[in-house]
Design a protein around this motif. Sequence first.
Motif, PDB file in Angstrom:
ATOM      1  N   UNK A 282      38.181  33.626  35.787  1.00 11.69           N
ATOM      2  CA  UNK A 282      37.995  34.475  34.613  1.00 11.69           C
ATOM      3  C   UNK A 282      37.557  35.886  34.972  1.00 11.69           C
ATOM      4  N   UNK A 283      36.624  35.991  35.890  1.00 13.22           N
ATOM      5  CA  UNK A 283      36.083  37.324  36.167  1.00 13.22           C
ATOM      6  C   UNK A 283      37.077  38.212  36.918  1.00 13.22           C
ATOM      7  N   UNK A 284      38.090  37.594  37.515  1.00 15.74           N
ATOM      8  CA  UNK A 284      39.065  38.397  38.253  1.00 15.74           C
ATOM      9  C   UNK A 284      40.301  38.738  37.429  1.00 15.74           C
ATOM     10  N   UNK A 285      40.341  38.255  36.175  1.00 18.57           N
ATOM     11  CA  UNK A 285      41.572  38.349  35.386  1.00 18.57           C
ATOM     12  C   UNK A 285      42.052  39.779  35.184  1.00 18.57           C
ATOM     13  N   UNK A 286      41.133  40.742  35.251  1.00 14.93           N
ATOM     14  CA  UNK A 286      41.542  42.118  34.991  1.00 14.93           C
ATOM     15  C   UNK A 286      42.117  42.813  36.236  1.00 14.93           C
ATOM     16  N   UNK A 287      41.982  42.168  37.396  1.00 14.25           N
ATOM     17  CA  UNK A 287      42.460  42.795  38.639  1.00 14.25           C
ATOM     18  C   UNK A 287      43.977  42.945  38.632  1.00 14.25           C
ATOM     19  N   UNK A 288      44.434  44.022  39.221  1.00 18.16           N
ATOM     20  CA  UNK A 288      45.876  44.264  39.235  1.00 18.16           C
ATOM     21  C   UNK A 288      46.638  43.272  40.099  1.00 18.16           C
ATOM     22  N   UNK A 289      46.004  42.838  41.185  1.00 20.01           N
ATOM     23  CA  UNK A 289      46.686  41.916  42.097  1.00 20.01           C
ATOM     24  C   UNK A 289      46.295  40.470  41.798  1.00 20.01           C
ATOM     25  N   UNK A 290      45.980  40.223  40.502  1.00 12.41           N
ATOM     26  CA  UNK A 290      45.480  38.910  40.092  1.00 12.41           C
ATOM     27  C   UNK A 290      46.374  37.769  40.567  1.00 12.41           C
TER      28      UNK A 290
ATOM     29  N   UNK B  84      48.876  32.524  32.433  1.00  7.58           N
ATOM     30  CA  UNK B  84      47.866  33.306  33.142  1.00  7.58           C
ATOM     31  C   UNK B  84      48.344  33.942  34.410  1.00  7.58           C
ATOM     32  N   UNK B  85      49.599  33.704  34.807  1.00  4.23           N
ATOM     33  CA  UNK B  85      50.108  34.214  36.078  1.00  4.23           C
ATOM     34  C   UNK B  85      49.276  33.706  37.250  1.00  4.23           C
ATOM     35  N   UNK B  86      48.700  32.508  37.088  1.00  6.77           N
ATOM     36  CA  UNK B  86      47.978  31.896  38.205  1.00  6.77           C
ATOM     37  C   UNK B  86      48.948  30.947  38.910  1.00  6.77           C
ATOM     38  N   UNK B  87      49.173  31.191  40.193  1.00  5.69           N
ATOM     39  CA  UNK B  87      49.974  30.254  40.978  1.00  5.69           C
ATOM     40  C   UNK B  87      48.998  29.211  41.488  1.00  5.69           C
ATOM     41  N   UNK B  88      48.954  28.084  40.801  1.00  2.67           N
ATOM     42  CA  UNK B  88      47.871  27.134  41.058  1.00  2.67           C
ATOM     43  C   UNK B  88      48.207  26.146  42.173  1.00  2.67           C
TER      44      UNK B  88
END
Lengths: 242, 290
Positions: free
Chosen positions: B85-93, B32-36
């Motif tokens: 989830x709702x921010x997943x489409x943002x470019x700077x996600x 997900x490219x989430x730096x958790x």
Amino acid sequence: MNSLLNINNLTAGYGYGPDIVRDFSLTLNKSEVKCIIGPNGAGKSTLLKSIAGILKPRSGEIFFDGEKISEKEAYQIMRLGICFLPQERAIFPNLTVAENLRMCAYSIKDKKVAEARIKEAIEMFPVLGQRLKQIAGTMSGGQQQQLVYARAFTIKPKIIMIDEPSLGLAPSLVEQTFNHITQIASSGIAVILVEQNAIRGLETAGYGVVMDLGKLVFEKPAKEVLQDQSLRELYLGKALEK
Amino acid sequence: MIEFLQVLILGICLGFVYALMVSGLTLIFGVMRIVNLAHPILIICGAFVSYWLFILIGLDPILSIPIAGLVVAALGVVIYKLIFERNAAQQTYSEMTVLLTFGTAMVIDGILSFVFHNTQRTTSPSYATDAIFIGDIFIPLAQLYSGLVSSVIIVGLAVFLKYSDFGIAIRATSQNRTSAELVGVNVKFVCLISFGIGCALAGAAGALVSFIFSFFPSRHWEWIAIMMSLVVLGGMGSLKGAVIGAIVLSVVSSMVGAFISPAWSTMVFFLSLFLILIIRPKGLFGIQSD
């Protein structure tokens, strides 16, 4: 409304940008092959993305087999039977060939059917069978291309949409690619083809659809488009100079 | 020589625990490219679940791994639904997630500190203070068990990712979301489940951490940097890299601690982070960023 795909007054674009596809309507019947041609920026790729559900339409409706698909997610549209091969090579470069083929068959619920389809695809493209354990991204361009088209024979969709299949390919591969497309079309799958090599595209297709500035300019049997001198000059000019 | 082997074995055991601690972090980043940054506090949550199960009903922390995993996974899924989830489409996600998860970590830390206070706790099953001898080598059972359990979970995860259809779909999604969607993968669902799995791994690690380290809510700040250095060494998003990075750094830091000075052992993580970022920023097995 008996056709396979109905696009009614579709308008689409990216983010807050202008409309790229404008008020576009098109129908596609079973087993038909239509080639969409037009200058760069005409909205051809955007059109395909909107049909595939990667890009949500701004207005207008798309029906597939009588079912409205314009509000569905891309994976749902794919599962209904519309397969989209985008410009970028649609394989997973870091997965092995076998894993790629398994992903091709991912949407097939019945495991036995999935395995049988993968086998069929391998029979069609024996090179893939010899390289099942190889990382897909390390194969040659032509072999990767075969992996892309293996998807069509694995899924057996009702419609396949192909965006610029010959883009960036060596001439010998272009020939191979168009052979694959002819093969797909002759198996009864309807094809929407977007191709910059307009003449080659039209030779493969039954109909030519000319698109410019996001709008449908006209649609005619491909042979007529190819034979019509004035059309050739207008829309196929560049290709003729070659 | 005996001392060297001793430190090596302890370092490897601890390395597997570190590997389990970061496996979820690297999975979540890969897919997900989430730096958790909230991953370490989720580990603490798992530790608390195991701790209280042990205190209240005497359940062995190794046996409470599935429960800790499920509880933390459920928490993770709620967090994912609420803020990611709702921010997943943002470019700077990806950049956004650093702040979002930092905030999440602070909130959970605050709640835990308020409820349980920042006192040092540790779960003390009977084997926590026991040890076995192999020849002259002394191996504390807590370290041995936690290392073994971690390695089993990691192998399980690797087998799942390598051979199951869903595992392959997870890897495919991490390579190319659009392509995955186009072969019929429900990418949103895959992301949700991957996040859940990543958090379950944090919970499982927490259960083990509860008896090999002492823990308190704010301890996660100290772990973030260590865990990041392990993941960066292996390459963000690569499970194999994270495991190798964790074992290598754990062994090196144990060696430094034993033969130079314990004061320097933590330094190993930061020094390696520093060097890797200079020499090979994408890590040993890193995925090329797109």
